[in-house]
Scaffold this active site. Structure first.
Site: not given
Ligand code: FAD
Length: 286
Positions: A15, A17, A109, A218, A268
């Site tokens: 896949s 990205e 973020d 990065f 991926h």
């Molecule tokens: P979450 O799963 O919400 O986690 C964020 C943090 O909160 C983690 O440290 C987690 O452990 C913590 N957490 C979760 N639940 C709780 C809780 N109940 N209490 C306390 N802490 C908690 N970013 C972009 O802006 N655009 C993109 O298109 C993008 N694509 C991505 C694709 C991939 C494959 C990856 C790996 C990352 C991508 N990111 C992207 C980056 C991502 O947005 C960041 O890594 C962001 O900091 C975390 O997103 P998440 O969805 O994993 O968040």
């Protein structure tokens, strides 16, 4: 088609990205890249979502552009940080109207340089809240991000896998990992996930190595480690970019071969919209 159904039918494949280009010429070049990479019959293609402050509409534009390509399942990414509930609701409604069936649900973020951002003040605080919301619409297949070395904000791998499990239980169908350069991190993550009862497909995210200095930047913001051996191997070509790229390609090919040898035949690729880099890697692993 829903990606989870594609994954059920295919135990191997790639896949891709992509990121949404800012300009019209960038968009043309993206379309050319996709036309080239389509020859590899990707399981799906995904389109990243810009950070707060960037033009997030570009994701939508690029997604619609790619669905004009026949036989390509396209999944836009969506982040909930900085977005109102209405923005998310309207965007998902529009995607649904336009035939999109898959969403990569992320928290995102805070803007660069922000200290102590108050995530709790957001309409949706964590990715798991977005997943739950999308699941409630009963239409989309949902992908989420997972972190073999732990997300940068977590205190321990135990805490990381606990929150990962919560996010998946909220309704995620499959996951894609953050980049990693030592496959042991991925295998150990899969062990932790299995022990935690996580059963969804988890695709390894492959970052094509081309430039060690850019990569180090990065990695600093993502808690990804670069093995010393890889750093040294690439750094010796610091003044010969073509040779550095060649060395990086060999390392990425070996990483993919090892994953395939261990039974992980769905890979991926973070393409950075570069067809040749990906083509050369795929040639090397075929
Ligand atoms: P979450 O799963 O919400 O986690 C964020 C943090 O909160 C983690 O440290 C987690 O452990 C913590 N957490 C979760 N639940 C709780 C809780 N109940 N209490 C306390 N802490 C908690 N970013 C972009 O802006 N655009 C993109 O298109 C993008 N694509 C991505 C694709 C991939 C494959 C990856 C790996 C990352 C991508 N990111 C992207 C980056 C991502 O947005 C960041 O890594 C962001 O900091 C975390 O997103 P998440 O969805 O994993 O968040």
């Amino acid at each position: 088609m829903k990606i989870i159904d594609i994954l059920k039918m295919h135990d191997k494949g790639v896949s891709f990205e992509f990121f949404p280009p800012k300009t019209e010429s960038g968009m043309d070049s993206l379309v050319s890249t996709v036309k080239i990479l389509k020859a590899y019959k990707p399981l799906y293609a995904s389109m990243t979502y810009g950070a707060i402050g960037s033009d997030q509409n570009k994701t939508k534009e690029a997604t619609y552009k790619l669905i004009e390509e026949k036989d390509l399942t396209v999944m836009p990414h969506l982040t909930c940080v900085g977005a109102s509930a209405d923005t998310i609701k309207n965007l998902l409604h529009e995607y649904r109207q336009n035939g999109i069936e898959n969403i990569m649900a992320l928290r995102g973020d805070p803007p660069a340089g922000t200290i102590n951002f108050d995530f709790k003040s957001q309409a949706l605080c964590y990715a798991k809240d977005l997943v739950k919301y999308i699941k409630g619409l009963d239409h989309f297949c949902i992908g989420v991000a997972v972190y073999p070395e732990g997300h940068i904000e977590t205190k321990s791998l135990e805490e990381d896998i606990e929150y990962t499990k919560q996010k998946i239980d909220a309704g995620a169908h499959f996951a894609v990992t953050q980049m990693f350069f030592d496959n042991a991190h991925f295998y150990n993550f899969l062990d932790r996930a299995d022990k935690k009862g996580i059963k969804i497909p988890i695709l390894p995210g492959i970052f094509p190595l081309t430039d060690i200095d850019k990569l180090k930047k990065f990695c600093l913001v993502s808690r990804t480690t670069i093995p010393k051996k890889i750093e040294n191997e690439m750094a010796r070509f610091r003044h010969r970019p073509e040779d550095m790229e060649k060395a990086g390609r060999e390392i990425t090919i070996n990483q993919c071969r090892d994953l395939i040898k261990h039974g992980h035949k769905r890979l991926h690729f973070f393409t950075f919209n570069k067809a040749n880099t990906i083509k050369n890697i795929l040639k090397g692993i075929s």
